[in-house]
Design an enzyme around this catalytic site. Structure first.
Site, PDB file in Angstrom:
ATOM      1  N   CYS A 126       0.895  -1.154   0.000  1.00 49.38           N
ATOM      2  CA  CYS A 126       0.000   0.000   0.000  1.00 49.38           C
ATOM      3  C   CYS A 126       0.934   1.204   0.000  1.00 49.38           C
ATOM      4  O   CYS A 126       1.984   1.164  -0.624  1.00 49.38           O
ATOM      5  CB  CYS A 126      -0.965  -0.042   1.183  1.00 49.38           C
ATOM      6  SG  CYS A 126      -0.205  -0.453   2.770  1.00 49.38           S
ATOM      7  N   LYS A 298      41.735  19.353  17.149  1.00 49.40           N
ATOM      8  CA  LYS A 298      40.561  18.493  17.268  1.00 49.40           C
ATOM      9  C   LYS A 298      40.840  17.462  18.355  1.00 49.40           C
ATOM     10  O   LYS A 298      41.678  16.583  18.186  1.00 49.40           O
ATOM     11  CB  LYS A 298      40.245  17.802  15.940  1.00 49.40           C
ATOM     12  CG  LYS A 298      38.966  16.965  15.974  1.00 49.40           C
ATOM     13  CD  LYS A 298      38.710  16.291  14.635  1.00 49.40           C
ATOM     14  CE  LYS A 298      37.425  15.484  14.697  1.00 49.40           C
ATOM     15  NZ  LYS A 298      37.462  14.436  15.753  1.00 49.40           N
ATOM     16  N   TRP A 463      39.751  18.385   9.820  1.00 48.81           N
ATOM     17  CA  TRP A 463      40.833  17.710   9.108  1.00 48.81           C
ATOM     18  C   TRP A 463      41.443  16.654  10.007  1.00 48.81           C
ATOM     19  O   TRP A 463      41.741  16.910  11.181  1.00 48.81           O
ATOM     20  CB  TRP A 463      41.918  18.699   8.693  1.00 48.81           C
ATOM     21  CG  TRP A 463      43.083  18.003   8.028  1.00 48.81           C
ATOM     22  CD1 TRP A 463      43.209  17.682   6.706  1.00 48.81           C
ATOM     23  CD2 TRP A 463      44.270  17.515   8.666  1.00 48.81           C
ATOM     24  NE1 TRP A 463      44.390  17.018   6.481  1.00 48.81           N
ATOM     25  CE2 TRP A 463      45.066  16.901   7.673  1.00 48.81           C
ATOM     26  CE3 TRP A 463      44.727  17.529   9.987  1.00 48.81           C
ATOM     27  CZ2 TRP A 463      46.301  16.317   7.956  1.00 48.81           C
ATOM     28  CZ3 TRP A 463      45.951  16.942  10.279  1.00 48.81           C
ATOM     29  CH2 TRP A 463      46.735  16.352   9.270  1.00 48.81           C
TER      30      TRP A 463
END
Length: 598
Positions: A126, A298, A463
């Protein structure tokens, strides 16, 4: 509903279930290529995808029964050219169970097909492939295969979770084939029923009448967000026990905190509202010379936003949008240290420093979205950094000097994370800087100086050395093998909402514990290699994210390429701002044993 748009709640509805009784394959309707501009790539379901799926299973489908009330979703010719017979059996839905006549037609159709080709599957769909589809399949199992209605409903639910989720459909099945008093309660609505950004002004099959379907009680006209997921037993900062931290699971408090963070971030969807960086590649690196940027290291930490909303009302929100209450952490108002900050939203990461060999948790703040209700996130990044130092860090330090904050009772320390002009990247990577940081450094973050943007932000670049590039997959361990072949156990790796694996990996004895878990993998010698489990995430990376990482693996931005490019950018920047060229990144602050840590 627009005649060119996807049906409501279709986008994240699972494409298909598993075969039922070896005969029926329940699925949602496919959408042809004409809908591609309305449907993200990871959510598409073309007729060709059905063909590829059947080939992967080494099974043949001989009949497809379409129960929808429209022919606009896809071209039946795309089905028939694969040798599959297509039959349209319109079935209203929307509060109307399949009639006895429709049910009889479906059963006769399938019975005739199975008598002729008993080894081939029958596909049934459906719009979403749950209620009308499940109703008719269950009816066939009862009438032609002598199943009990209880067994039929349970089998369909197992093959296409959560099964039939409309209570009136379940009651009608039990009224016809059993005792209506025995009808089970409808299961909770699946999460995709609460999709945001879906049109609700027409029927799912495209007709003009008003919808009578679920979820009316939870999906109001004022909010089209998904229902927020609740992850019970969420872990705060894996690998170390942090005192005074408890998960918030009760309503309405949980919802109030989640909504406040989303509103402060101007995020009109559900889920975690924090800005998400993208991987640097050889194309987007050029933004560093086109726009203003700052750089920082980071950290290999865990992402959290922090909502400060009064005394003893400090909360941390992780990427799963789980909320944690933080006890004994104070943020005084600079102009009156007796007053506690409220209506303040920070962004940052939890890291674990090693101090004298012992793990010390710290929260590094690297952005601010709201300060005392003021939209500082609209200011440039340099001003936001100043706000963090002046309004968040310094008042705490002043109150510590007065002996009015007991550092020993705090669950973790709080510091601001410094950012530098981009020419400092070489110092961050090659100098003594990394040896003076007490936690793991795994790359660089390049932050644009513009306003804060929630969600995926193509301007924020991360990075990593090519060897550190990774993808977060959902691992599913399964056995594969064709006829006459020895089955092999492999790990299928999934991303986004795709139900076809993105890749696969070899499975060792140690990896079996991570079945259906989120794992971080890197690509080494042309194969994906396990790095760690991501207990802080409940969902894999999106398809676009995974493809971006693969692109960075194939065409890496090496440290040499990055530094050479930044050298050129710095020369341009220094000509524009000569005074900035003398700035150098200081090492992280080293505090003596007698000094008061922030």
């Amino acid at each position: 509903m627009s005649q060119t748009g996807a049906p409501p709640r279709w986008r994240n509805c699972p494409r298909r279930g598993q075969p039922v009784a070896g005969k029926f394959l329940p699925m949602k309707t496919m959408l042809g290529p004409r809908y591609d501009d309305k449907v993200p790539e990871e959510n598409r379901f073309h007729p060709s995808m059905l063909s590829n799926y059947l080939k992967s299973l080494k099974v043949k489908m001989g009949l497809l029964v379409d129960l929808t009330n429209t022919t606009r979703f896809y071209d039946r010719a795309d089905i028939e050219k694969e040798g599959i017979k297509y039959v349209k059996l319109s079935c209203k839905g929307h509060g109307e169970c399949p009639t006895a006549e429709t049910t009889e037609m479906f059963i006769r159709l399938c019975e005739h097909f199975i008598e002729k080709t008993p080894t081939e599957l029958i596909g049934v769909h459906c719009t979403h492939g749950f209620n009308r589809t499940g109703f008719l399949i269950c009816a066939y199992l009862v009438e032609k295969m002598d199943w009990s209605i209880e067994a039929a409903v349970a089998a369909f639910a197992q093959a296409r979770p959560p099964g039939i989720y409309k209570g009136d459909y379940l009651k009608e099945l039990f009224r016809r084939y059993g005792d209506v008093e025995d009808a089970p309660a409808a299961p909770p609505l699946p999460e995709w029923c609460f999709d945001e950004d879906e049109e609700e002004d027409g029927e799912e099959d495209g007709s003009a009448s008003a919808p009578a379907s679920e979820p009316s009680s939870s999906h109001t006209g004022q909010s089209k967000k998904k229902k927020e997921r609740l992850k019970l037993g969420a872990v705060f900062l894996e690998g170390v026990s942090v005192k005074g931290v408890s998960q918030v699971t009760t309503q309405p408090k949980l919802g109030e905190i989640q909504r406040k963070c989303q509103q402060f971030s101007e995020w009109d969807r559900s889920g975690f509202p924090g800005a998400q960086p993208v991987s640097m590649d050889r194309k987007n690196i050029r933004m560093l010379e086109q726009n203003g940027y700052k750089v920082s290291w980071k950290a290999d930490g865990t992402r959290y936003m922090m909502l400060i909303d009064g005394r003893n009302e400090v909360y941390m929100i992780d990427r799963d949008n789980s909320v944690f209450h933080i006890e004994n952490l104070e943020f005084p108002f600079r102009k009156d240290l007796r007053i506690h900050l409220s209506n303040t939203l920070l962004d940052g990461e939890m890291i674990i420093d090693k101090v004298n060999g012992q793990p010390v948790p710290r929260y590094l703040i690297y952005d601010i979205i709201k300060f005392s209700g003021q939209p500082v996130g609209q200011c440039d990044f340099n001003r936001r950094l100043l706000c963090i130092e002046k309004e968040i860090i310094s008042p705490r330090f002043e109150k510590m000097k007065l002996g009015q904050i007991d550092k020993a009772k705090e669950p973790f320390s709080v510091r601001n994370k410094p950012f530098f002009d981009i020419h400092a990247a070489r110092k961050l990577l090659e100098g003594s800087f990394t040896s003076q940081v007490s936690h793991e450094v795994d790359g660089l973050i390049f932050q644009p100086i513009g306003k804060y943007k929630p969600g995926r932000c193509d301007d924020i670049l991360k990075w990593k050395p090519p060897s550190h590039n990774s993808v977060d997959f959902r691992l599913k361990i399964t056995k594969v093998g064709g006829e006459g072949l020895i089955p092999q156990t492999v790990g299928l790796l999934y991303v986004g909402n795709y139900d076809m694996p993105f890749a696969q990996m070899k499975i060792t004895k140690d990896l079996k514990q991570y079945d259906n878990k989120i794992i971080e993998c890197t690509f080494v010698n042309n194969t994906w290699v396990f790095m760690r489990q991501r207990v802080d995430k409940s969902f894999p990376n999106a398809y676009d994210t995974a493809m971006a990482v693969c692109n960075s693996i194939q065409h890496p931005v090496t440290k040499e390429i990055l530094l050479e490019f930044l050298e050129r950018c710095a020369q341009v920047q220094s000509r524009k701002n000569p005074a900035d060229s003398d700035l150098m990144p200081p090492p992280p602050p080293k505090r003596s044993a007698n000094s008061i840590p922030q």
